[in-house]
Design an enzyme around this catalytic site. Sequence first.
Site, mmCIF file in Angstrom:
data_model
loop_
_atom_site.group_PDB
_atom_site.id
_atom_site.type_symbol
_atom_site.label_atom_id
_atom_site.label_comp_id
_atom_site.label_asym_id
_atom_site.label_seq_id
_atom_site.Cartn_x
_atom_site.Cartn_y
_atom_site.Cartn_z
ATOM 1 N N HIS A 144 0.217 -1.564 -0.200
ATOM 2 C CA HIS A 144 0.233 0.275 0.085
ATOM 3 C C HIS A 144 0.597 1.369 0.216
ATOM 4 O O HIS A 144 2.305 1.349 0.635
ATOM 5 C CB HIS A 144 -1.028 0.542 1.442
ATOM 6 C CG HIS A 144 -2.108 -0.822 0.850
ATOM 7 N ND1 HIS A 144 -3.079 -0.583 1.587
ATOM 8 C CD2 HIS A 144 -2.086 -2.448 0.384
ATOM 9 C CE1 HIS A 144 -3.459 -1.972 1.384
ATOM 10 N NE2 HIS A 144 -3.520 -2.730 0.584
ATOM 11 N N GLU B 136 0.849 4.050 1.805
ATOM 12 C CA GLU B 136 1.237 4.167 3.456
ATOM 13 C C GLU B 136 2.421 3.589 3.538
ATOM 14 O O GLU B 136 3.789 4.755 3.704
ATOM 15 C CB GLU B 136 0.322 4.372 4.181
ATOM 16 C CG GLU B 136 -1.166 5.109 3.925
ATOM 17 C CD GLU B 136 -2.123 4.336 3.558
ATOM 18 O OE1 GLU B 136 -1.862 3.280 2.333
ATOM 19 O OE2 GLU B 136 -3.275 3.573 3.628
ATOM 20 N N CYS C 51 -5.885 1.611 4.875
ATOM 21 C CA CYS C 51 -7.028 -0.398 5.914
ATOM 22 C C CYS C 51 -6.102 -0.314 7.290
ATOM 23 O O CYS C 51 -5.009 0.608 7.644
ATOM 24 C CB CYS C 51 -6.131 -0.864 4.543
ATOM 25 S SG CYS C 51 -4.430 -1.825 4.859
ATOM 26 N N CYS D 167 -2.071 -0.871 7.184
ATOM 27 C CA CYS D 167 -1.717 0.867 7.793
ATOM 28 C C CYS D 167 -1.715 1.307 8.812
ATOM 29 O O CYS D 167 -0.665 2.370 9.270
ATOM 30 C CB CYS D 167 -2.189 1.316 6.394
ATOM 31 S SG CYS D 167 -1.567 0.276 4.545
#
Length: 182
Positions: free
Chosen positions: A89, A91, A115, A118
């Site tokens: 992801h 992040e 999510c 993260c």
Amino acid sequence: MASNTKLPQDNLTRRQYKDDVYFMSVALMFAKKSPDPSTQVGACIVNEGGEIVGVGFNKMPDGCEGKFPWKHDTEDEDPLNTKGMYVCHAELNAIVNKTSVDVKGCTIYVTLFPCNECAKLIVQSGIKNVVYLSNKHKERNGTKAAFRILDEASTPKNIICRQFESKQDVRDLLDSIDPFAE
Ligand SMILES: Nc1nc(=O)n([C@H]2C[C@H](O)[C@@H](COP(=O)(O)O)O2)cc1CO
């Protein structure tokens, strides 16, 4: 933005508001680098001095580009054939790409609400502010769990999580860029 314009978010100082517009624009530009054909996400981490210390976008792990499917979990019943198992992801990439020793006290600007995985990473890395743009996956359990994590972590550690509400100002900023201006 004219100095007498009302701030869209009244609790922000004018400086914070302008920073939000700049750094969310950076996150959006990095999102454009994502090879995910359905959802491009960008993240930009800024330290307390207002310097960018990390950027990232969603992509497959280094060396795995082109080796895993971009299929969504609705397109194949075997999770091993879907992107969710493999993708890093935005992040995560922004945090691991950091140019500083750590990201304690920083703000992360992210174009899509984190999510749960993260959210854990954000809390554990010491990031103090989360500014997000879209929350298009709010019905997912991962998003609901992320809300809980960030909410619970906010009590002892003061993580502040808020939605960015200035989409038109981002458009205006990006439209105003003329790379060939003298
Ligand atoms: N905060 C986030 N950062 C991200 O980088 N992602 C990535 C993972 C996938 O590559 C894509 C989501 O795909 P989709 O489910 O909208 O087709 O965005 C997703 C989220 C939200 O869960």
